[in-house]
Scaffold this active site. Structure first.
Site, mmCIF file in Angstrom:
data_model
loop_
_atom_site.group_PDB
_atom_site.id
_atom_site.type_symbol
_atom_site.label_atom_id
_atom_site.label_comp_id
_atom_site.label_asym_id
_atom_site.label_seq_id
_atom_site.Cartn_x
_atom_site.Cartn_y
_atom_site.Cartn_z
ATOM 1 N N GLY A 178 47.341 -0.286 33.075
ATOM 2 C CA GLY A 178 48.164 -1.238 32.339
ATOM 3 C C GLY A 178 48.973 -2.168 33.218
ATOM 4 O O GLY A 178 49.551 -3.129 32.729
ATOM 5 N N CYS A 208 30.247 -5.300 4.611
ATOM 6 C CA CYS A 208 29.472 -6.387 5.197
ATOM 7 C C CYS A 208 28.407 -6.831 4.186
ATOM 8 O O CYS A 208 27.735 -6.005 3.572
ATOM 9 C CB CYS A 208 28.813 -5.917 6.494
ATOM 10 S SG CYS A 208 27.631 -7.104 7.172
ATOM 11 N N CYS A 226 24.737 -5.883 5.996
ATOM 12 C CA CYS A 226 24.306 -4.515 6.289
ATOM 13 C C CYS A 226 25.070 -3.484 5.472
ATOM 14 O O CYS A 226 24.795 -2.292 5.574
ATOM 15 C CB CYS A 226 24.418 -4.220 7.775
ATOM 16 S SG CYS A 226 26.101 -3.955 8.334
ATOM 17 N N CYS A 257 29.554 -8.606 9.507
ATOM 18 C CA CYS A 257 30.039 -7.937 10.712
ATOM 19 C C CYS A 257 30.217 -8.979 11.808
ATOM 20 O O CYS A 257 29.348 -9.831 12.008
ATOM 21 C CB CYS A 257 29.023 -6.916 11.222
ATOM 22 S SG CYS A 257 28.789 -5.515 10.141
ATOM 23 N N CYS A 302 25.301 -5.121 13.522
ATOM 24 C CA CYS A 302 24.839 -5.477 12.177
ATOM 25 C C CYS A 302 23.302 -5.509 12.139
ATOM 26 O O CYS A 302 22.676 -4.951 11.238
ATOM 27 C CB CYS A 302 25.410 -6.841 11.792
ATOM 28 S SG CYS A 302 25.266 -7.216 10.033
#
Lengths: 273, 288
Positions: B31, B239, B242, B264, B270
């Site tokens: 970080g 979606c 899909c 998606c 997808c």
């Protein structure tokens, strides 16, 4: 009436003789060959308000910044009576510790509220910042104390989500005070807190500050060039000239019976309406 | 012919070495933003110069490279960066998340879980999470070093005060391994829980000259309030191609009559689901 009140408080502090909250020893700060302030020593006891007066360039802001840890003095000690470990020298203290102090036990009120506020953040966020900085993580609780503090400095709670830029100068200064006092500090540094405000707003602000200082038992160091401010707020007074303290004592004693030539000049310069 | 004139993966070896040092330091201090001497790249700032430099330093000739831009493999940014490394490094490229060893991404984390043998490289526009609250770099560095992160919560407070909930929906600040507060680049906050993963995550900011990293299995916590907990939200639809109801969706306007579809954002995921026989609201019409 105010005069008797002031001397009483000072006397009581002396009788009980508690440990000083802030003990300043021989502070000196130079800018190259120019002396900012030098040979300044004093004790500040809990609940006491100390005024520092002097003309522009007399070193009063330098002194205040040295005491508050914004400037490193060249010499001297600033002993602060910390809650956990008793008196500690804040000059030699590590920076994290000093910054911790400055957002818990200390508060600093700038002359220009823009220096002390976040102008892009709402009033509530400004007041809540110090709480969040010491670990508050409950929105409801933060919001509640922000509302409470806005009320105590006479800002309507409908303004809580307004930015300080939408506030008048007096409101900004009151907001700055609220933001500083929300974590219950023990020592407040004020640099010309009433500078730049018109007289009626000044009067309200002084009244408010006097109430808060007494109610919370704050100790404060107030730097100002306005003798009326110290007359109202300060128990004790230090007069500075060219970086030196030329006279110190109880406020009314210094103002009513000035000994040093410069103090006499200062007191006689005040316009009477 | 000019293709042959470039060193492997465009950058010279000394530069890659310098970048690898920064990456190693970043991995050692999760970080923490490591400054590095970012180079001019043959693309404008804001198009992934940081990510490209990190990818160049990570790639080996045996790697398989994938680039995604907002989840898609076929947008300008993704296509041009993929071509760039095809030409300068001759590495194999793929659109399949599972086959890639190095994945450079802009604004998304792939839906498919990544494994220990993969590296995810993020393009970062502004690495400093405190930047818009505190403009001074000297001050933000000090705040990081002293762990003074109260200001980050002021931003979240402002969100709730103004919108009634935490309205930050991308670049949602996180705390890495209990220490550094980090900007996860502008990924949707839906992706924040995925930041704890098995793959190494490297973040490169070219213009700002910073590299930071999240090592595998590192604890990453999204900041929030006790009474306003973190919520990795997404559009409340399945979606339309899909039928997946657990993926991050793009909303696409399809006609002038207010018609819209949700698909998606991860095109590879997808397509994989559709190949496996999953169907959404609009896919039958397409087939018909």
């Amino acid at each position: 009436m105010t005069e008797t009140m002031h001397s009483e408080v000072a006397h009581r502090a002396d009788e009980r003789a508690p440990a000083p909250l802030l003990s300043v020893r021989d502070i000196r700060k130079t800018y190259g060959s120019y002396v900012g302030c030098t040979d300044v020593s004093f004790d500040l006891y809990p609940g006491e308000v100390m005024g520092i007066v002097g003309e522009s360039g007399s070193g009063k802001s330098t002194l205040l910044n040295c005491l508050a840890g914004h400037l490193a003095p060249d010499r001297g000690e600033v002993l602060f009576d910390t809650r956990a470990e008793g008196p500690r020298d804040t000059v030699t203290m590590s920076e994290p510790e000093r910054r911790m102090l400055s957002r818990t036990d200390w508060a600093f009120v700038h002359q220009n509220p823009r220096d002390g506020l976040r102008m892009g953040v709402s009033a509530g966020g400004n007041v809540g910042e110090r709480l969040m900085a010491v670990g508050a993580r409950n929105y409801g609780a933060i919001r509640e104390s922000a509302t409470d503090w806005l009320g105590r400095v006479e800002i309507a709670d409908t303004r809580i989500d307004d930015r300080p830029s939408a506030f008048s100068g007096g409101m900004q200064q009151r907001l700055q005070i609220a933001r500083n006092l929300v974590t219950g500090p023990r020592l407040v540094f004020m640099d010309e807190p009433t500078g730049g405000l018109d007289v009626s707003v000044q009067a309200r602000l002084l009244d408010l500050m006097r109430g808060l200082v007494r109610e919370m038992g704050l100790s404060a160091i107030i730097v100002t060039h306005d003798l009326a401010v110290v007359r109202l707020l300060a128990h004790r007074l230090m007069v500075m000239k060219s970086g030196h303290v030329v006279e110190a004592g109880l406020t009314d004693q210094v103002l009513d019976d000035p000994q040093h030539a410069y103090t006499q000049l200062l007191v006689s310069s005040v316009l009477q309406v | 012919m000019t293709d042959q004139a470039y060193n492997f993966a465009y950058l010279d070896e000394q530069t890659k070495r310098m970048i690898r040092r920064a990456i190693l330091k970043g991995v050692a201090i999760p970080g923490y933003q490591v400054p590095f001497a970012s180079r001019e790249m043959p693309m404008p700032y804001g198009w992934g110069t940081g990510g490209v430099q990190v990818s160049a330093a990570c790639l080996t000739p045996s790697d398989t490279f994938k680039v995604i831009d907002q989840g898609a493999d076929d947008t300008t940014n993704a296509v041009s960066i993929r071509k760039f490394f095809e030409r300068t490094a001759q590495v194999a490229t793929t659109e399949h998340t599972a086959e890639a060893t190095v994945i450079q991404t802009r604004h998304r984390i792939p839906e498919a879980p990544l494994g220990e043998d993969q590296i995810l490289v993020y393009q970062v526009p502004i690495p400093e999470p405190l930047r818009f609250l505190e403009p001074r770099e000297t001050e933000t560095r000090k705040m990081h070093s002293l762990e003074e992160y109260g200001l980050m919560h002021v931003k979240l407070y402002e969100d709730i005060a103004r919108h009634g909930h935490i309205a930050t929906s991308y670049a949602y600040p996180v705390k890495v391994e209990g220490r550094y507060v980090m900007d996860p680049s502008p990924i949707p906050k839906f992706d924040n829980p995925k930041l704890e993963m098995a793959a190494i995550q490297l973040f490169g900011a070219g213009r700002e000259q910073r590299i930071y990293a999240i090592p595998p299995y590192t604890r990453v916590v999204s900041l929030d309030f006790e009474d306003h907990p973190f919520d990795p939200s997404k559009a409340d639809h399945p979606c339309d191609l899909c039928g997946a109801d657990h993926t991050y969706l793009d909303e696409v306007i399809v006609d002038d009559a207010g018609g819209r579809m949700f698909v998606c954002s991860d095109t590879d995921y997808c397509a994989g689901r559709q190949a496996a026989g999953h169907r959404g609201r609009l896919s039958e019409e397409d087939a018909a």
